[in-house]
Structures are given as structure tokens and as C-alpha cells.
Design an enzyme around this catalytic site. Structure first.
Site, PDB file in Angstrom:
ATOM      1  N   ARG A 107      33.139  42.241  40.372  1.00 49.38           N
ATOM      2  CA  ARG A 107      34.213  43.087  39.827  1.00 49.38           C
ATOM      3  C   ARG A 107      35.171  43.370  40.971  1.00 49.38           C
ATOM      4  O   ARG A 107      34.772  43.986  41.973  1.00 49.38           O
ATOM      5  CB  ARG A 107      33.627  44.380  39.255  1.00 49.38           C
ATOM      6  CG  ARG A 107      34.691  45.407  38.939  1.00 49.38           C
ATOM      7  CD  ARG A 107      34.208  46.523  38.054  1.00 49.38           C
ATOM      8  NE  ARG A 107      34.028  46.064  36.693  1.00 49.38           N
ATOM      9  CZ  ARG A 107      33.987  46.866  35.633  1.00 49.38           C
ATOM     10  NH1 ARG A 107      34.098  48.166  35.786  1.00 49.38           N
ATOM     11  NH2 ARG A 107      33.829  46.377  34.424  1.00 49.38           N
ATOM     12  N   HIS A 134      39.151  40.356  31.818  1.00 45.54           N
ATOM     13  CA  HIS A 134      37.835  40.966  31.620  1.00 45.54           C
ATOM     14  C   HIS A 134      37.100  40.133  30.564  1.00 45.54           C
ATOM     15  O   HIS A 134      36.897  40.564  29.429  1.00 45.54           O
ATOM     16  CB  HIS A 134      38.010  42.413  31.163  1.00 45.54           C
ATOM     17  CG  HIS A 134      36.786  43.258  31.303  1.00 45.54           C
ATOM     18  ND1 HIS A 134      35.604  42.777  31.844  1.00 45.54           N
ATOM     19  CD2 HIS A 134      36.544  44.549  30.964  1.00 45.54           C
ATOM     20  CE1 HIS A 134      34.703  43.745  31.840  1.00 45.54           C
ATOM     21  NE2 HIS A 134      35.245  44.824  31.309  1.00 45.54           N
ATOM     22  N   GLN A 137      33.943  41.331  28.521  1.00 45.16           N
ATOM     23  CA  GLN A 137      34.301  42.291  27.485  1.00 45.16           C
ATOM     24  C   GLN A 137      34.754  41.566  26.218  1.00 45.16           C
ATOM     25  O   GLN A 137      34.329  41.889  25.107  1.00 45.16           O
ATOM     26  CB  GLN A 137      35.425  43.203  27.999  1.00 45.16           C
ATOM     27  CG  GLN A 137      35.858  44.244  26.992  1.00 45.16           C
ATOM     28  CD  GLN A 137      34.802  45.282  26.743  1.00 45.16           C
ATOM     29  OE1 GLN A 137      34.252  45.860  27.682  1.00 45.16           O
ATOM     30  NE2 GLN A 137      34.482  45.546  25.483  1.00 45.16           N
ATOM     31  N   ASP A 229      43.184  50.244  24.922  1.00 48.10           N
ATOM     32  CA  ASP A 229      42.533  50.446  26.231  1.00 48.10           C
ATOM     33  C   ASP A 229      43.326  51.538  26.950  1.00 48.10           C
ATOM     34  O   ASP A 229      44.415  51.921  26.499  1.00 48.10           O
ATOM     35  CB  ASP A 229      42.560  49.110  27.009  1.00 48.10           C
ATOM     36  CG  ASP A 229      41.809  49.176  28.339  1.00 48.10           C
ATOM     37  OD1 ASP A 229      41.075  50.157  28.577  1.00 48.10           O
ATOM     38  OD2 ASP A 229      41.971  48.242  29.157  1.00 48.10           O
ATOM     39  N   CYS A 269      37.355  49.139  24.773  1.00 46.11           N
ATOM     40  CA  CYS A 269      36.364  48.621  25.720  1.00 46.11           C
ATOM     41  C   CYS A 269      35.580  49.740  26.404  1.00 46.11           C
ATOM     42  O   CYS A 269      34.496  49.504  26.915  1.00 46.11           O
ATOM     43  CB  CYS A 269      37.058  47.758  26.764  1.00 46.11           C
ATOM     44  SG  CYS A 269      38.401  48.608  27.610  1.00 46.11           S
ATOM     45  N   ARG A 297      27.692  44.032  25.037  1.00 45.46           N
ATOM     46  CA  ARG A 297      27.845  43.566  26.418  1.00 45.46           C
ATOM     47  C   ARG A 297      26.514  43.009  26.930  1.00 45.46           C
ATOM     48  O   ARG A 297      26.464  41.992  27.611  1.00 45.46           O
ATOM     49  CB  ARG A 297      28.312  44.725  27.333  1.00 45.46           C
ATOM     50  CG  ARG A 297      29.663  45.331  26.973  1.00 45.46           C
ATOM     51  CD  ARG A 297      30.795  44.344  27.206  1.00 45.46           C
ATOM     52  NE  ARG A 297      30.811  43.854  28.553  1.00 45.46           N
ATOM     53  CZ  ARG A 297      31.381  44.479  29.592  1.00 45.46           C
ATOM     54  NH1 ARG A 297      32.022  45.621  29.408  1.00 45.46           N
ATOM     55  NH2 ARG A 297      31.340  43.956  30.802  1.00 45.46           N
TER      56      ARG A 297
HETATM   57  N1   CP Z   1      34.116  48.229  29.438  1.00 45.88           N
HETATM   58  C1   CP Z   1      33.670  48.162  30.698  1.00 45.88           C
HETATM   59  O1   CP Z   1      33.762  47.132  31.360  1.00 45.88           O
HETATM   60  O2   CP Z   1      33.095  49.299  31.150  1.00 45.88           O
HETATM   61  P1   CP Z   1      32.691  49.600  32.675  1.00 45.88           P
HETATM   62  O3   CP Z   1      33.987  49.669  33.456  1.00 45.88           O
HETATM   63  O4   CP Z   1      31.976  50.898  32.630  1.00 45.88           O
HETATM   64  O5   CP Z   1      31.833  48.486  33.178  1.00 45.88           O
HETATM   65  N1  NVA Z   2      41.741  47.920  31.765  1.00 43.25           N
HETATM   66  C1  NVA Z   2      40.638  48.725  32.236  1.00 43.25           C
HETATM   67  C2  NVA Z   2      39.358  48.240  31.644  1.00 43.25           C
HETATM   68  C3  NVA Z   2      38.135  49.003  32.056  1.00 43.25           C
HETATM   69  C4  NVA Z   2      36.883  48.451  31.482  1.00 43.25           C
HETATM   70  C5  NVA Z   2      40.596  48.671  33.756  1.00 43.25           C
HETATM   71  O1  NVA Z   2      40.823  47.603  34.319  1.00 43.25           O
HETATM   72  O2  NVA Z   2      40.345  49.699  34.378  1.00 43.25           O
END
Ligand code: CP
Ligand code: NVA
Length: 311
Positions: A107, A134, A137, A229, A269, A297
Site C-alpha cells: 500500500r 485500488h 477493492q 468514496d 469502500c 475483501r
Molecule cells: N477499503 C479499504 O481499503 O479499507 P482500508 O483502507 O481500511 O484497508
Molecule cells: N480513496 C480512498 C480509499 C480508501 C480505502 C483513499 O485512497 O484514501
């Protein structure tokens, strides 16, 4: 064969459908096993490194629990632990981890970082969220839609809000699976044009469409699912106050849900900011499938790891 999973666009239609089918089978097996360990423990002795530059609840726990339930182990490394690019270069992190673990989930802030990891790793690298995409997701979201409607081809998903990482992966995976995606976003926060062009081409080959407009009502009109989102993603927190007025007309509320199909579901999400991008009434209402998305997930990420490891 799929070597890494950096983008939802990495999957052909056949590969995406096979992953969802496998995830559905793993889900059934896991529930039948009392939500504990899978009977065969195919990942016994295997480790997934989780290299995370940003916080996470769902992605981290779904990977760690998924590894445990399949007999393996997830090793979590925060920015404090390894400081990728600071204490150690990204290529060296990839080369070291490849000597010990069987896969890496990363990440990251910059999408280029997952690409660099993949270039230098000899094990599969999974994008666990970047500024661009992502994809894990989107897989869970498509599984959720498939379960709810019994099919994907021909469904219409409205994405209302920021043309961000989540939006990009939904457009790309929707396109591959024949799901039309209508984005309604402020003109200054449109999705990336290159990703949009690619998604449009893939969608056309699968009897679907990808559209972007500035009108949330137009995007939601007749939709089977309305998705939103947060207005400021991780790393953009300092922009939150500036973004709020631009996004206010894009809030998902009962009036916007009324534009969608009467059987439409609400999707997010998570994490969610109630009263900002969506009202509490909608996110906590009967049409919300947010915790199905969250559970899924686990199942799609298990299917992904097994597939990437050739198991
Ligand atoms: N939706 C999602 O990816 O959640 P987290 O940021 O908690 O992993
Ligand atoms: N768009 C958001 C998604 C979190 C799961 C971010 O990148 O923070």
C-alpha cells in the site's frame, strides 16, 4: 498467466471471472468450515509481506486473516518499520523480501512504487492501494454485485464523487466484466483521462459503457448501484476543507438514491464519513451493502494470492 496484480486493468475478462468464481467457492468453503481454517491449508509454510505506507483496517486484516485461514502467515511492515525509499531503496526492499516470502502486498503513496517493487521482486506483487488504483477493492465490489444481482453483464454502476483510485479500478474492472460505469464528479476532480480512455475501449468490447459527467443525478439515473468514496483520500487530508464545497452537491442522499433503480444498492469502500459524502440514512439504510463489500475483501484476496502463486 498473471504475474503481479498492480491494476484492475491487468485482468482479462476470463481471468477476472475466474477470480470471482474462485472467491465465491472459497467464501462458501469458509462459511461451511465455521469461518475458521480451510480444510486443506494450501498456504502452509508460506508468508505474505504487507508493506504499508498508509493506514488500513480492511485490506490489512483481510490479507492477514486470509493467510492464516489458508495455513500461511502475513507479515505486516509499516512505514515506521522499513521506511521504503528512506532507510532502504524500493528495489532493495523488493530483492530482500523476495528471498524470504512468497508474495508482497504493498500500500503506497505513489503508484510508481508498486511498479518498482514488481520490477525488482521475483515474487508476485499486489497493489493494496496506490494513488492511482485500488484493484483489490474493485474485485470485492464486483463479487458483491454478482452475489446481489446474480450476474454482472449489463449492470449499471453509478460512481459519484472523486475521480480517484477507487473510481479508476471500478471503471477498469467494470469494463472488463460488462458492467457499465457512469461517473458523476466535479469538473476539477475527473478520473485520469488515460485510464478513462482504456476503460472505454475495454467496455466497448464487452457491451458496456464508461461515461463521465458533472451531474450526479445523470450518473445515478436508473443505476443498479450507487457508489461513493471519501472526498479527500489518504495523503490529501490537508485539502479536505478546500474540497468540501466542490463536492457538497455530490453527496449521496435519499434524493440521489431516488434517481437510481428502485432495487439499487448503495456501495462504499469504507472508511465512511457520515454526513459528508453520504448521509447516515443511506449508508446505514436497508439498501446498503457496505459490510458485504468489506467481507468480500477476504474472499477475493484469498483467491488472488492462490492464483498468483499458481495454486
Ligand atoms: N477499503 C479499504 O481499503 O479499507 P482500508 O483502507 O481500511 O484497508
Ligand atoms: N480513496 C480512498 C480509499 C480508501 C480505502 C483513499 O485512497 O484514501
Amino acid at each position: 498467466m498473471l504475474k503481479h496484480f498492480l491494476s484492475a486493468g491487468d485482468l482479462s475478462r476470463t481471468e477476472a471471472e475466474a477470480l470471482l468464481e474462485r472467491a465465491a467457492r472459497l467464501k462458501a468453503e469458509w462459511h461451511a468450515a465455521g469461518r475458521g481454517a480451510h480444510p486443506e491449508l494450501p498456504l502452509r509454510g508460506r508468508t505474505l509481506a504487507l508493506v504499508f505506507e498508509k493506514p488500513s483496517l480492511r485490506t490489512r486484516v483481510a490479507f492477514e486473516a486470509g493467510m492464516t485461514q489458508l495455513g500461511g502467515h502475513g507479515s505486516y511492515l509499516s512505514a515506521n518499520d522499513i521506511d521504503m525509499g528512506g532507510r532502504e531503496s524500493v528495489p532493495d526492499v523488493a530483492r530482500n523480501l523476495s528471498r524470504w516470502v512468497q508474495a508482497i502486498a504493498a500500500r503506497v503513496f505513489r503508484h510508481a512504487t508498486v511498479e518498482t517493487l514488481a520490477r525488482h521482486a521475483s515474487v508476485p506483487v499486489i497493489n493494496a492501494l496506490s494513488d492511482r488504483e485500488h484493484p483489490c477493492q474493485a474485485l470485492a465490489d464486483m463479487l458483491t454485485l454478482r452475489e446481489h444481482f446474480g450476474r454482472l453483464q449489463g449492470l449499471r454502476l453509478a460512481y459519484v464523487g472523486d475521480g480517484n483510485n477507487v473510481c479508476h479500478s471500478l471503471m477498469l474492472l467494470g469494463a472488463a466484466l460488462g458492467v457499465s460505469v457512469a461517473v458523476g464528479c466535479p469538473p476539477d476532480y475527473r478520473p485520469d483521462q488515460e485510464i478513462l480512455d482504456l476503460a472505454e475501449r475495454v467496455a466497448a468490447a464487452n457491451d458496456a459503457t464508461i461515461t463521465v459527467s458533472a451531474s450526479p443525478a445523470e450518473a445515478a439515473a436508473g443505476a443498479d448501484a450507487v457508489y461513493t468514496d471519501v472526498w479527500a483520500s489518504m495523503g490529501q487530508e490537508h485539502e479536505a476543507a478546500r474540497r468540501r464545497p466542490a463536492f457538497q452537491p455530490y453527496q449521496v442522499n435519499a434524493a440521489l438514491m431516488a434517481e437510481a433503480s428502485p432495487r439499487a444498492v448503495f456501495m462504499h469502500c469504507l472508511p465512511v464519513h457520515r454526513g459528508e459524502e453520504v448521509t447516515a440514512e443511506v449508508v446505514d439504510g436497508a439498501r446498503s451493502v457496505i459490510f458485504e463489500q468489506a467481507e468480500n475483501r477476504l474472499h477475493v484476496q484469498k483467491a488472488l494470492i492462490l492464483t498468483l502463486l499458481g495454486l
